[in-house]
Scaffold this motif. Structure first.
Motif, short mmCIF file in Angstrom:
data_model
loop_
_atom_site.label_atom_id
_atom_site.label_comp_id
_atom_site.label_asym_id
_atom_site.label_seq_id
_atom_site.Cartn_x
_atom_site.Cartn_y
_atom_site.Cartn_z
N ASN A 46 16.93 0.72 57.34
CA ASN A 46 15.53 1.04 57.16
C ASN A 46 15.40 2.47 56.67
N LEU A 47 15.96 2.86 55.59
CA LEU A 47 15.73 4.20 54.90
C LEU A 47 15.08 4.13 53.73
N SER A 48 14.27 5.14 53.52
CA SER A 48 13.32 5.26 52.17
C SER A 48 14.30 5.23 51.02
N GLU A 49 13.63 4.67 49.99
CA GLU A 49 14.33 4.42 48.67
C GLU A 49 14.91 5.73 48.22
N ASN A 50 14.30 7.08 48.34
CA ASN A 50 14.38 8.06 47.61
C ASN A 50 15.69 8.98 48.67
N ILE A 51 16.05 8.62 49.79
CA ILE A 51 16.98 9.27 50.68
C ILE A 51 18.40 9.18 50.15
N ILE A 52 19.22 9.91 50.10
CA ILE A 52 20.53 9.82 49.83
C ILE A 52 21.12 10.32 51.11
N PRO A 53 21.62 9.31 51.75
CA PRO A 53 22.35 9.35 53.03
C PRO A 53 23.67 9.83 53.07
N MET A 54 24.04 10.89 52.46
CA MET A 54 25.36 11.64 52.31
C MET A 54 25.01 13.06 52.77
N PRO A 55 25.84 13.65 53.59
CA PRO A 55 25.79 15.10 54.05
C PRO A 55 25.95 15.68 52.79
N PHE A 56 25.12 16.92 52.71
CA PHE A 56 25.03 17.95 51.41
C PHE A 56 26.44 18.69 51.35
N LEU A 57 27.05 18.97 52.45
CA LEU A 57 28.25 19.75 52.82
C LEU A 57 29.46 18.45 52.98
N SER A 58 29.72 17.76 51.82
CA SER A 58 30.55 16.64 52.14
C SER A 58 31.83 16.87 51.10
N MET A 59 31.50 16.62 49.85
CA MET A 59 32.31 16.67 48.71
C MET A 59 32.22 17.39 47.58
N PRO A 60 32.59 18.60 47.69
CA PRO A 60 32.07 19.82 46.63
C PRO A 60 33.14 19.49 45.49
N LYS A 61 32.48 20.23 44.26
CA LYS A 61 33.06 20.36 43.00
C LYS A 61 34.26 21.58 43.04
#
Length: 232
Positions: free
Chosen positions: A154-169
């Motif tokens: 039940n998330l909003s369409e514009n939500i990216i449900p991935m942590p910001f600090l997860s997979m860096p370049k």
């Protein structure tokens, strides 16, 4: 160290692909941590520098690039435990009572300010950004899978449900003389809060830190080239 970080990224991708609820859990824990530390980001970063044994910290503003950087001359660079703590929400490398920072979780509070965060240490650059998070999410999950996640959670369409600090370049760099630098490209709305927090750092602040003797501010109009020194 580079291979170690690459392995952390690989394991993170595998864990999220095997069960996306792991990603959602990390995402929600990150949000909770951000709320808990809002308003004291700069102090948390100074505490991190102090925990590394730094005696001098430079806080530099680049108005044109809209970045603020915090670099230090600490005794140690990012350890394996330190990198691991970035990849796992609520995990800290600070297991000793000597540390002032609250389990290292305060570092995540800078996400509130950030369009991007770059961590430079061990001649490595870890780069996190909103764009990068979105790209990683879309690479890991097909459009059909993303729609299922939105519906089931039940998330909003514009939500990216991935942590910001997860997979860096990740890339190799020549970082110069400093041990660690945090470079934040900040959101426009964060600028007034950054200035307020900078103005609140005084010589008295250093009394609560064990090692830092001097904080040098560069690029700030009201504190241009002012050095905040420990009073004897």
């Amino acid at each position: 160290m580079k291979e170690f970080v690459l392995d952390l990224i690989k394991k993170k991708k595998k864990r999220y692909l095997e069960d996306y609820s792991e990603m959602l859990g990390d995402y929600k824990r990150e949000l909770e941590t951000i709320k808990g530390y809002n308003g004291r980001q700069l102090l948390e970063l100074l505490q991190n520098c102090d925990d590394e044994g730094a005696t001098k910290v430079t806080v530099a503003l680049d108005k044109e690039a809209r970045t603020i950087s915090i670099s230090n001359n600490g005794n140690t660079s990012f350890s394996k435990k330190g990198y691991r703590s970035l990849f796992i929400a609520n995990l800290s490398s600070k297991t000793s009572r000597k540390y002032i920072g609250n389990k290292g979780l305060g570092f995540r509070s800078i996400i509130n300010w950030s369009k991007s965060i770059e961590i430079q240490s061990n001649n490595l650059s870890l780069y996190y950004s909103e764009k990068n998070t979105k790209e990683n999410y879309e690479k890991l999950f097909s459009e059909e899978e993303r729609q299922r996640i939105v519906k089931e959670e039940n998330l909003s369409e514009n939500i990216i449900p991935m942590p910001f600090l997860s997979m860096p370049k990740l890339k190799s760099i020549d970082q110069g003389d400093f041990k660690t630098a945090i470079i934040i490209q900040f959101k426009n709305k964060a600028f007034s809060d950054i200035l307020k927090q900078v103005q609140n750092i005084t010589s008295e602040t250093l009394l609560f830190l064990k090692h830092i003797e001097e904080v040098c501010f560069l690029g700030f109009e009201d504190v241009e080239n002012i050095k905040c020194k420990r009073e004897n």
